[in-house]
Design a protein around this motif. Sequence first.
Motif, PDB file in Angstrom:
ATOM      1  N   ASP A   1     -10.902   7.346   7.482  1.00 44.22           N
ATOM      2  CA  ASP A   1     -11.206   6.342   8.517  1.00 44.22           C
ATOM      3  C   ASP A   1     -11.573   4.992   7.902  1.00 44.22           C
ATOM      4  O   ASP A   1     -12.429   4.267   8.410  1.00 44.22           O
ATOM      5  CB  ASP A   1     -12.308   6.817   9.481  1.00 44.22           C
ATOM      6  N   TYR A   2     -10.935   4.662   6.811  1.00 47.26           N
ATOM      7  CA  TYR A   2     -10.988   3.307   6.252  1.00 47.26           C
ATOM      8  C   TYR A   2      -9.959   2.451   6.997  1.00 47.26           C
ATOM      9  O   TYR A   2      -8.967   2.981   7.524  1.00 47.26           O
ATOM     10  CB  TYR A   2     -10.580   3.317   4.774  1.00 47.26           C
ATOM     11  N   PRO A   3     -10.144   1.142   7.027  1.00 46.27           N
ATOM     12  CA  PRO A   3      -9.072   0.271   7.533  1.00 46.27           C
ATOM     13  C   PRO A   3      -7.798   0.490   6.714  1.00 46.27           C
ATOM     14  O   PRO A   3      -7.852   0.727   5.493  1.00 46.27           O
ATOM     15  CB  PRO A   3      -9.648  -1.129   7.322  1.00 46.27           C
ATOM     16  N   LEU A   4      -6.656   0.417   7.395  1.00 47.55           N
ATOM     17  CA  LEU A   4      -5.387   0.701   6.717  1.00 47.55           C
ATOM     18  C   LEU A   4      -4.912  -0.498   5.903  1.00 47.55           C
ATOM     19  O   LEU A   4      -5.328  -1.635   6.135  1.00 47.55           O
ATOM     20  CB  LEU A   4      -4.344   1.111   7.755  1.00 47.55           C
ATOM     21  N   GLY A   5      -4.046  -0.218   4.937  1.00 49.98           N
ATOM     22  CA  GLY A   5      -3.577  -1.254   4.025  1.00 49.98           C
ATOM     23  C   GLY A   5      -2.290  -1.905   4.482  1.00 49.98           C
ATOM     24  O   GLY A   5      -1.579  -1.386   5.352  1.00 49.98           O
ATOM     25  N   ALA A   6      -1.986  -3.048   3.875  1.00 49.30           N
ATOM     26  CA  ALA A   6      -0.772  -3.802   4.186  1.00 49.30           C
ATOM     27  C   ALA A   6       0.456  -2.966   3.821  1.00 49.30           C
ATOM     28  O   ALA A   6       0.473  -2.275   2.808  1.00 49.30           O
ATOM     29  CB  ALA A   6      -0.769  -5.117   3.417  1.00 49.30           C
TER      30      ALA A   6
ATOM     31  N   THR B   1       0.870  -1.184   0.000  1.00 50.58           N
ATOM     32  CA  THR B   1       0.000   0.000   0.000  1.00 50.58           C
ATOM     33  C   THR B   1       0.900   1.225   0.000  1.00 50.58           C
ATOM     34  O   THR B   1       1.780   1.345   0.852  1.00 50.58           O
ATOM     35  CB  THR B   1      -0.883   0.015   1.273  1.00 50.58           C
TER      36      THR B   1
ATOM     37  N   ARG C   1      -6.684   6.470   3.123  1.00 46.96           N
ATOM     38  CA  ARG C   1      -7.428   5.520   3.955  1.00 46.96           C
ATOM     39  C   ARG C   1      -7.530   6.039   5.382  1.00 46.96           C
ATOM     40  O   ARG C   1      -8.590   5.942   6.017  1.00 46.96           O
ATOM     41  CB  ARG C   1      -6.759   4.138   3.906  1.00 46.96           C
TER      42      ARG C   1
ATOM     43  N   GLU D   1      -2.009   6.244  -0.762  1.00 47.39           N
ATOM     44  CA  GLU D   1      -3.256   5.515  -0.504  1.00 47.39           C
ATOM     45  C   GLU D   1      -3.486   5.422   1.008  1.00 47.39           C
ATOM     46  O   GLU D   1      -4.610   5.593   1.490  1.00 47.39           O
ATOM     47  CB  GLU D   1      -3.193   4.106  -1.112  1.00 47.39           C
TER      48      GLU D   1
END
Lengths: 390, 390
Positions: free
Chosen positions: B305-310, B293, B301, B297
Amino acid sequence: MDTRTNLPVVGMVGAGQLARMTHQAAIPLGQSLRILAADADDGAALVASDVLIGSHTDLAALRELAAGADVVTFDHEHVPTEHIRALLAEGHTVFPGPDALICAQDKQVMRERLGKLGAPCPRWAPVDTPADLDAFAGGSWPVVLKAARGGYDGKGVWLVGSADEGQRLVTQLRAAGTPLIVEERVALRRELAAVVARSPFGQVAAYPVVETVQLDGICVEVIAPAPGLPEQRAIEAQQLAIRIANELGVVGVLAVELFETGSGDEADGGLVVNELAMRPHNSAHWTIEGARTSQFEQHLRAVLDYPLGATGLTAPWVVMANVLGGEPGGMGIDERLHHLMAELPDAKVHLYGKQVRPGRKIGHVTVLGDDLAAVRDRAARAAAWLRDGS
Amino acid sequence: MDTRTNLPVVGMVGAGQLARMTHQAAIPLGQSLRILAADADDGAALVASDVLIGSHTDLAALRELAAGADVVTFDHEHVPTEHIRALLAEGHTVFPGPDALICAQDKQVMRERLGKLGAPCPRWAPVDTPADLDAFAGGSWPVVLKAARGGYDGKGVWLVGSADEGQRLVTQLRAAGTPLIVEERVALRRELAAVVARSPFGQVAAYPVVETVQLDGICVEVIAPAPGLPEQRAIEAQQLAIRIANELGVVGVLAVELFETGSGDEADGGLVVNELAMRPHNSAHWTIEGARTSQFEQHLRAVLDYPLGATGLTAPWVVMANVLGGEPGGMGIDERLHHLMAELPDAKVHLYGKQVRPGRKIGHVTVLGDDLAAVRDRAARAAAWLRDGS
């Protein structure tokens, strides 16, 4: 030439997801894609700065696009050949050119040209009357009837099971002015795609050959590289695509959709060409994260006559799953995205800025990894989350 | 909420390369970044559709940006705190918030807050008069004088070698109203950066710790992961960054620039915090291709307040080299790009849409691979091609 950046400008006809992703790829190259959009709400028009509104069938709109661009290229195949020739006559640069592009616009011309090249194709014939269809079938049904122009995603393709059905369909379609061809139904094991790019200089770069999985004529999954494909077969498919690109004089991305013939798990060693596309193609969306150079960057490099980029895989397995719009109701897309991201933090989401309609391609997801079964599972789950939240 | 896509809208103050690359990252998320640009020719304004022209110091312009956005965030740290508080008071969402952001705006506040957290810092003091500087130095020169506000890329930092020099500099800078602090000169082996992102929900994701290489105070190279950094030290740096993000209540990307203390090749086990940045940061540009990620991005995110990426690496080694503008004359940028692409087909180019001026950051390149020395060499050659064609 953009005097603010001292870089050339690429104009693209059409503003769907392909133009949207091409603009995304244009940004790191210092570019900003100039776009002719049918509508201000088209996916690419929502994200780009240099957007004209107009029809791809309106020569005046095409001229306006070309006037501010160093090269014109396409998000789709629907620009009339005579308009492309008019732009060329006026000194504009258009890639792919009309003599190549016609093979992606007209299946009859495609079959004729591929036949001359000796490229492997299904047995086929033009169809003007029901009698033509009967003569081709010779009593052996089903056969595959195709609109020579205008089909996509399974539309414009009919599996005809009998002379009666053929009589009805051909009469109706010819009355509507639809040009038709018929092809034998190929005993196919699976579908593959060989995607290459070619520059005006003549450089060609080939991506690894992929397997494409269709459902009701719509591509739902692409696996890179095609599992279990013998290296010799993969090279053969790449060489075939390179030969087609060279012989037709394609500039830009060329996707060659192939049937691997055979039945069940048994391949019989045969490849036949199903379709050609001369633009970034759904079968190579996986390249955004899965190849060192994405097909969108590669298309730009090709039409700009830049040297092409490296095409190697960035992971052992890359799987792309298309996201089709689900039924209305339930969770909104924003909530679905939350759930997907929480469950699959490594899935790469691509949304096209489209209103959701059942069955419409609204995006895709890509997952990479070492274990094919796990990667396929994760990609399918990610796409399902975006489709209907379950 | 964008009614065309049913997705929230992120507004960003500032339209430099960080906004440009954030817009690029917004596209696959179905977003289109709403941007407040000082000038229509700013790098991000050239590529985005939703651009307002106005100053980041003009509350009316900030209000207009916020009115069309679900959340406001920043490309730089220069928005006045009182304007951010005004937006909050009017019901807008702003991330990072003013109480966190102040630590990236004011080095004195940053040192005070980090001191309260017990985060390792150089010895420091505020400076109002030459006598303050003398008292801090205690006869042991050199010391590092810093403007508490407004510095970047080595600007606003002075290595002061004597009381006389300090007398002259402090008098001059205080007369100009520049707030100052002084820090001990740290015996440093090298510079590191620990980059994390934090969401309002409180989720934090940490990138691998990197080494940053500076020349004349400007970052020229970033190596991911930091070569030879013991795992325990890397974890310590990540935990420090996570603690700072949590304690300060940062939302978005937080870059913690660190000194690894010691001399020559000998690390003595110490880490001290040099600077904080609360936005996508040059030390994590490598994440575009080098992490699952990208930081751009991830910033989106986080503020959504989206879940965070790898955050895992996509290759064993990733090296980013900044491209600084060279002297005028010689090959144009388009020709340089040709040569670079021909020689290094796997190098990933990022141009910022800026006019070339000597020493100005006009882009960066990223190279990935298995062999660190080869990757560094290729990245340096790629950057040199874009700088001056040699």
